[in-house]
Design an enzyme around this catalytic site. Structure first.
Site, mmCIF file in Angstrom:
data_model
loop_
_atom_site.group_PDB
_atom_site.id
_atom_site.type_symbol
_atom_site.label_atom_id
_atom_site.label_comp_id
_atom_site.label_asym_id
_atom_site.label_seq_id
_atom_site.Cartn_x
_atom_site.Cartn_y
_atom_site.Cartn_z
ATOM 1 N N GLU A 257 0.846 -1.206 0.147
ATOM 2 C CA GLU A 257 0.170 0.020 0.034
ATOM 3 C C GLU A 257 0.789 1.323 0.076
ATOM 4 O O GLU A 257 2.134 1.247 0.162
ATOM 5 C CB GLU A 257 -0.830 -0.003 1.327
ATOM 6 C CG GLU A 257 -1.830 -1.114 1.412
ATOM 7 C CD GLU A 257 -2.794 -1.384 0.289
ATOM 8 O OE1 GLU A 257 -3.173 -0.082 -0.214
ATOM 9 O OE2 GLU A 257 -3.935 -2.311 0.151
ATOM 10 N N ASP A 282 -18.826 -10.329 -8.095
ATOM 11 C CA ASP A 282 -18.766 -9.590 -6.956
ATOM 12 C C ASP A 282 -18.100 -8.207 -7.419
ATOM 13 O O ASP A 282 -18.309 -7.122 -6.551
ATOM 14 C CB ASP A 282 -18.079 -10.213 -5.762
ATOM 15 C CG ASP A 282 -18.091 -9.559 -4.539
ATOM 16 O OD1 ASP A 282 -19.298 -9.391 -3.951
ATOM 17 O OD2 ASP A 282 -16.953 -8.983 -4.286
#
Length: 354
Positions: A257, A282
């Site tokens: 990240e 999804d």
């Protein structure tokens, strides 16, 4: 006529060079960006010259002219030479860096010429073959044809995962895990995912190639699929995390990240599915159910804009997320795989008609 030089470093020992560029940026931001680009090019040239010097050190071991003082002055000469070369025409690298800086930071960045990174990637991928003997290229092509033929036999199994057959549907991965390879080649990855991308792309109003490019970025063309400790695939192609809203299976893995502009490693839970179709479905539901992604979907966006729209909406913390998706969509890796997929579909259709 005397030419007025911009306030930048022309001597490598000038410690005020950076301050001079900052001063120049107050009056002419674009000119300052060009000076920054030249500085980067000089750093690259300096590294290249240092590597060349290191490669020849073996010939200097017994030389009577070799000494620490010689090395010191030679280093000074190389530093100045690199800076002088970049300040003139250079190698052209500064122009490439300048165009990229203008795109992001220039005063007229909307009018800046975009750097076609896809072409740079393609050129880098193709360049080694230009140095290979023709006979070796022929043998290499024959080997690649044989591999393609073998992959063609494997594609029905990949397609069974798309249709959700009983052979491909398994228990969803759960618990802790890691990232591992689930597809042998990018071509196999595209062949398995593209039909599903067409279905959800039509529903989302997004070009299917953009969806495949995003999945390729998130998984490294299927080489870094999230799997549990038993090796079961999570079929999470889009890096969707499992927050409090998710009630299904999940897998905890280490992920990268960006926090305050710095890349960090974190352990996070990710959603897990029992099939490719469930995972892609999804993904569509995830985008449709969030207000912030409404500017990315339903706009008939192509691969050149979709990634940027997702990035602006906060889909990923990577500041280059949109640019990377655009680059992948333009690469020969993806486009060649799509051409092969269409050719196989046409061949299969011709056989069925016959």
């Amino acid at each position: 006529m005397i030419q007025t030089q911009p306030q930048s470093a022309h001597i490598y020992t000038d410690l005020n060079a950076i301050q001079d560029i900052r001063t120049l940026g107050k009056d002419d931001k674009n000119a300052a960006l060009m000076e920054v680009a030249k500085q980067f090019e000089s750093m690259f040239l300096n590294m290249m010259m240092s590597s060349m010097r290191d490669a020849n050190k073996v010939f200097e071991e017994d030389s009577m002219f070799n000494s620490p003082e010689t090395d010191f002055y030679r280093k000074m000469y190389d530093d100045q030479m690199a800076l002088s070369l970049s300040g003139q025409q250079g190698m052209g690298l500064s122009q490439v860096i300048y165009r990229q800086l203008m795109t992001n930071y220039g005063d007229n960045k909307n009018d800046a010429q975009q750097l076609d990174q896809g072409k740079l990637f393609d050129r880098r991928a193709r360049s080694p073959l230009s140095m290979v003997a023709p006979s070796h290229v022929t043998a290499l092509n024959a080997t690649m044809d044989a591999v393609d033929a073998e992959l063609h036999q494997l594609r029905p199994r990949a397609q069974s995962a798309v249709t959700g057959s009983s052979d491909s549907v398994a228990a969803a991965a759960s618990g802790s895990g890691n990232k591992g390879q689930q597809f042998a080649t990018p071509a196999e990855f595209v062949a398995a995912l593209y039909p599903l991308a067409e279905k959800v792309g039509a529903e989302l109003g997004v070009e299917p190639k953009a969806i495949v490019a995003q999945a390729a970025l998130e998984t490294g063309w299927g080489k870094y699929m999230i799997s549990d400790d038993q090796g079961r695939n999570s079929f999470n192609f889009f890096g969707i995390k499992a927050d409090s809203r998710w009630q299904g299976e999940r897998v905890d893995v280490i992920t990268h990240e960006y926090r305050d502009g710095l890349a960090v490693k974190e352990r996070a839970p990710f959603r897990s599915y029992s099939s490719m179709e469930e995972g892609v479905r999804d993904y569509a539901n995830f985008l449709q159910g969030a207000e912030r992604y409404q500017q990315a979907i339903g706009q008939n966006l192509g691969a050149g804009h979709y990634g940027y729209a997702l990035q602006q909406a906060g889909y990923a913390t990577d500041p280059q997320y949109g640019a990377k998706i655009q680059r992948i969509s333009q690469s020969s890796t993806l486009n060649s795989a799509l051409e092969q997929l269409r050719a196989d579909a046409a061949l299969s259709g011709g056989r069925n008609d016959g």
